[in-house]
Design an enzyme around this catalytic site. Sequence first.
Site, PDB file in Angstrom:
ATOM      1  N   HIS A 274       5.586   9.763 -50.637  1.00  0.00           N
ATOM      2  CA  HIS A 274       6.562  10.391 -50.096  1.00  0.00           C
ATOM      3  C   HIS A 274       7.784  10.223 -50.313  1.00  0.00           C
ATOM      4  O   HIS A 274       8.509   9.004 -50.419  1.00  0.00           O
ATOM      5  CB  HIS A 274       6.032  10.341 -48.537  1.00  0.00           C
ATOM      6  CG  HIS A 274       6.562   9.099 -47.823  1.00  0.00           C
ATOM      7  ND1 HIS A 274       7.752   8.932 -47.284  1.00  0.00           N
ATOM      8  CD2 HIS A 274       5.579   7.920 -47.725  1.00  0.00           C
ATOM      9  CE1 HIS A 274       7.704   7.648 -46.593  1.00  0.00           C
ATOM     10  NE2 HIS A 274       6.623   7.261 -46.867  1.00  0.00           N
ATOM     11  N   GLU A 319       6.224  13.224 -44.508  1.00  0.00           N
ATOM     12  CA  GLU A 319       5.550  12.316 -44.413  1.00  0.00           C
ATOM     13  C   GLU A 319       5.613  11.468 -43.003  1.00  0.00           C
ATOM     14  O   GLU A 319       4.812  11.154 -42.272  1.00  0.00           O
ATOM     15  CB  GLU A 319       5.327  11.319 -45.431  1.00  0.00           C
ATOM     16  CG  GLU A 319       4.061  10.239 -45.461  1.00  0.00           C
ATOM     17  CD  GLU A 319       4.504   9.098 -44.830  1.00  0.00           C
ATOM     18  OE1 GLU A 319       3.556   8.290 -44.663  1.00  0.00           O
ATOM     19  OE2 GLU A 319       5.617   8.710 -44.375  1.00  0.00           O
ATOM     20  N   ASP A 348       2.784   4.223 -51.425  1.00  0.00           N
ATOM     21  CA  ASP A 348       3.539   4.092 -50.471  1.00  0.00           C
ATOM     22  C   ASP A 348       4.031   2.679 -49.956  1.00  0.00           C
ATOM     23  O   ASP A 348       3.210   1.925 -49.668  1.00  0.00           O
ATOM     24  CB  ASP A 348       2.832   4.578 -49.004  1.00  0.00           C
ATOM     25  CG  ASP A 348       3.672   5.113 -47.915  1.00  0.00           C
ATOM     26  OD1 ASP A 348       5.002   4.453 -47.921  1.00  0.00           O
ATOM     27  OD2 ASP A 348       3.276   5.518 -47.050  1.00  0.00           O
TER      28      ASP A 348
END
Length: 522
Positions: A274, A319, A348
Amino acid sequence: MVNALLALTLAPSLVSASPFGWANWGNWGGGGAWDWWKPRLTPEAYQKELTLNGLLTHSRALAKFAALNGDNRAFGTKGYNESADYVEWIAKNSGLDVYRQTVIYPASSIFSNSLVVEETNITNLTTFQYSAGTPPEGVTAPLVLIPQLGCTAADYAAVSPAGKIAFVKRGNCTFIEKAQLAKAADVAGVVIFNNLPGGPVASRIDSNYSANPPTLSLALESAEPIVARLNVSEPEEVVATLQISVLNEQRPGDNVIAQTKWGDQEKVVFVGAHLDSVPAGPGINDDGSGTGTLAELVKQISRFRSAKNAVRFAWWSTEEVGLVGSKYYVEHLSQEERAKILVYINLDMTASPNYIIGIHDGDNSTGTNDAPSPAGGLALEVLFQNHYDSKGLPHTAYAFTSGSDYRGFLDAGIPAGGVATGAGGLKTAYEAELFGGEEGVAYDECYHRLCDDIDNLAHDAYVWNAHAVADVIAQLANDASPIEEEQALAARGISRMAKREPGQEDYVSYLGHVCNQPHDEL
């Protein structure tokens, strides 16, 4: 998602010049028969091209975009848009096919906040995203401590909080539920204070912002003296002024998606991270580390000749407000397009300072996943395990939750996995023994905070995890049979759940990273 207006924009690649005034690096990539002279894409060669300097180049760029735009890269802001332009430019100049997909969703810009209790300015606070604002002078009213944890209407009714500023302890139910219950009780404002040391929690309440009261988040250390005054049998009246200046509105944020021109376009290895930060900080680890890794993977893959299977990269928008961008992307794929995705790899937070190395539990062998585990996930998990084992690096299992962009893929039946180094969770004694670092301290003490900056990166973990992903991409781009064989067996009703000897069961790390509405952080 509540009040989400979503629109799809597919824009072809139009220019390859840098949007930042830098010299054009030239077209690094491409694909097809003409690239015969390039080296083969092997795990060893791909890993060699990914260096710390290359990764930090992207991290510094993201930090610059944040610094010039209010110290954040939240979606719908100039900092986010510059980040999207940057990764799009890299992908285009690497010779990939690139398009942008626009998602429109509620966003908050927080300009100021304060809490003054009887002429004492209270520090170490932040404003919840989607909070309502107050008049410029703020709202002045008595404070009232909500009993229990403010998770039922009865908690509020017990203290008649109408017209007062509710003081509510974090825990047991979501921030959204606490704010909604307080709003229903007709409070003048809400202060949700942390139940753990380490600063205020930067999070969000309901994206239907018209339904929210003015809501602040307060650190435990700042709250304790106030709570002590309120938590007595006959408390004296304590008057406070709460002020919030905020703009809530619908804003666009683009997913940026890039795919190699070479390889079987019907068989796609997919990698994503993201791109947005929270409004509270620049997000250089969350998820600038995943974003930077993707950018360097894209840049370096152009140095190699065509492989058997195509590789797709995506930087996801929105996100941090509920996995909106990635879910929207998957939901708008036809079943035929979904079937082309061999596997999805999620990155992430790959460089947390007090890191662990967590590999997503692809077969739910730990029994802790609260998401589907489609066939093919075990094969992906094993590829990552084998990589770290070959480097002599320890690793743990990491359960699939609703915490990151893999969720939409799993729900669509697409196998997924990846690695993460931890967010707001506390490192255990076992993990400290395994990885080093500090027991009882958050994996990333700057998670969702202003200090998530260029100095908030573990350089060794950053490189290790980039190499792991490069290894797995190169293997699957050349040979997807581990994924396909597991899926073929599953189609025949044969499970390939990992078999482990007693004492070798996966240890599960709880990374403390939750971004999916309505399962917001507690």
